[in-house]
Each structure stands twice: as C-alpha cells, then as structure tokens.
Design a protein around this motif. Structure first.
Motif, short mmCIF file in Angstrom:
data_model
loop_
_atom_site.label_atom_id
_atom_site.label_comp_id
_atom_site.label_asym_id
_atom_site.label_seq_id
_atom_site.Cartn_x
_atom_site.Cartn_y
_atom_site.Cartn_z
N ASP A 126 0.85 -1.27 -0.07
CA ASP A 126 0.16 0.12 0.10
C ASP A 126 0.97 1.42 -0.08
OD1 ASP A 126 -1.96 -1.62 0.05
OD2 ASP A 126 -2.62 -1.33 2.22
N SER A 127 1.95 1.23 -0.89
CA SER A 127 2.72 2.43 -1.04
C SER A 127 3.72 2.77 0.18
CB SER A 127 2.04 3.63 -1.39
OG SER A 127 1.42 3.62 -2.64
N GLN A 165 7.29 -5.78 -3.57
CA GLN A 165 6.04 -5.53 -3.46
C GLN A 165 5.52 -6.94 -2.76
OE1 GLN A 165 4.87 -2.50 -4.44
NE2 GLN A 165 3.16 -2.93 -3.44
#
Length: 189
Positions: A126-127, A165
C-alpha cells in the motif's frame, strides 16, 4: 544459513510498559515475532538490553536463538543493529526486524529472500515501506564501522535499495503505543 537480527533491547518508553513479554496469542509479543522469523530463517540473533536477564532466561535453551546483549542499548537502536551484525556467522544476506512486530506474515521473509542480494531489499505494501528488511553481506562492514549516531535507513539508501511488493500489511504493524497494541491485538484475535 539464513540469519535474522531481531532487536529487543529498548525501553518501550512510548508503550509505558515493557512490550516484549506482553501477552500475544498463546505466548508473548516476542514469542510471536521469533516464531515468524524462525518459520523461514535458520537462526535468529536476539539482541537484548533492557531487562536482558528475563529474555536470556526465557530463550537460552532455544537451539535456533543466539542471545546477544547490547550493553550500549541506551545509546539507541543503531547500537543494537551493530551488536547484532557483529554476531552474524554467515556470509549470506541477513534480515533485520524489530521484536515488537508479532504479526509479520512469514511469507514476507520468503518474498524478500535473495541469496545473492547486492542491494537492500525492503517490503512495500500500500505504498508504504516496512519490516523486515534484507541486507546484503557487503553492508555489514559499513554498519560496523559507522559512528554510533548513524541511521540504518540512511546507510541502506546510500548502499542502494530495491523495493519488493508484498500483499501483507503486517510489514507495518509494530507496537509502539498501548493504542496500537490494543488495536492490533483486537484485529487479529
């Protein structure tokens, strides 16, 4: 050998009570963090400081946990990182994770693992970046030679980082305050 340095030396000042042995599941916060790391790693170097005697008593018989006391723990987290790096016994990449992260998904360790890593590996979800991080063996001498006021994040950025990621938000779930503890404990119960 896959090694993980787990930092458990701090005073837990923001929590208001020592968090490492707070109840978590069928054990403690630190039991759960260690279990997550050991589900992938062969060995955890547990860096202790504040209330070290309790942790050494609790884990001294565990064959996969190497206890490592940081006499300079009041100097800050980087001193514990240096103490843990000094205790590494392989020339492989190694993980670093705070001991107050009892819910890290064990799959995150596997997602980060690069046996020939030359850059630091950081999980992103989520960044947002989180823990654990995987560091290449070439960074160990830099960490050991750095002045005590150094910052691991800055050394990692200088060395070079690769974001990995992952799908698990658990990389963000550390327990610094009573509210965070209650919120996460409730979420996962």
């Amino acid at each position: 050998m896959k090694e993980c340095i787990m930092l458990a030396a701090g005073l837990s000042q923001r929590m208001g009570t020592w968090k490492m042995l707070l109840p978590w599941g069928t054990g403690t916060v630190l039991d759960s963090a260690l279990g997550g790391a050991l589900s992938f790693c062969d060995r955890v170097i547990l860096v202790t400081g504040h209330r070290a005697d309790e942790l050494h008593q609790r884990y001294r018989q565990h064959p996969q946990i190497a206890l490592c006391f940081n006499a300079s723990y009041r100097a800050g987290m980087f001193s514990s990182v240096q103490r843990g790096v000094a205790a590494l016994c392989s020339e492989e990449p190694f993980f670093i994770v705070p001991g107050d992260m009892p819910a890290v998904d064990p799959n995150v360790y596997a997602a980060l693992w690069r046996p020939n890593a030359i850059r630091c590996q950081r999980p992103v979800c989520d960044s947002g970046k989180g823990h654990p991080v995987l560091l290449p063996p070439a960074l160990a001498p830099t960490i050991l030679a750095a002045p005590p006021e150094s910052n691991l994040r800055q050394l990692m950025l200088h060395h070079g980082c690769q974001d990995v990621q992952v799908t698990s938000k658990s990389i963000h779930w550390d327990l610094d305050t009573p509210e965070q503890y209650q919120q996460l404990h409730g979420l996962l119960s």
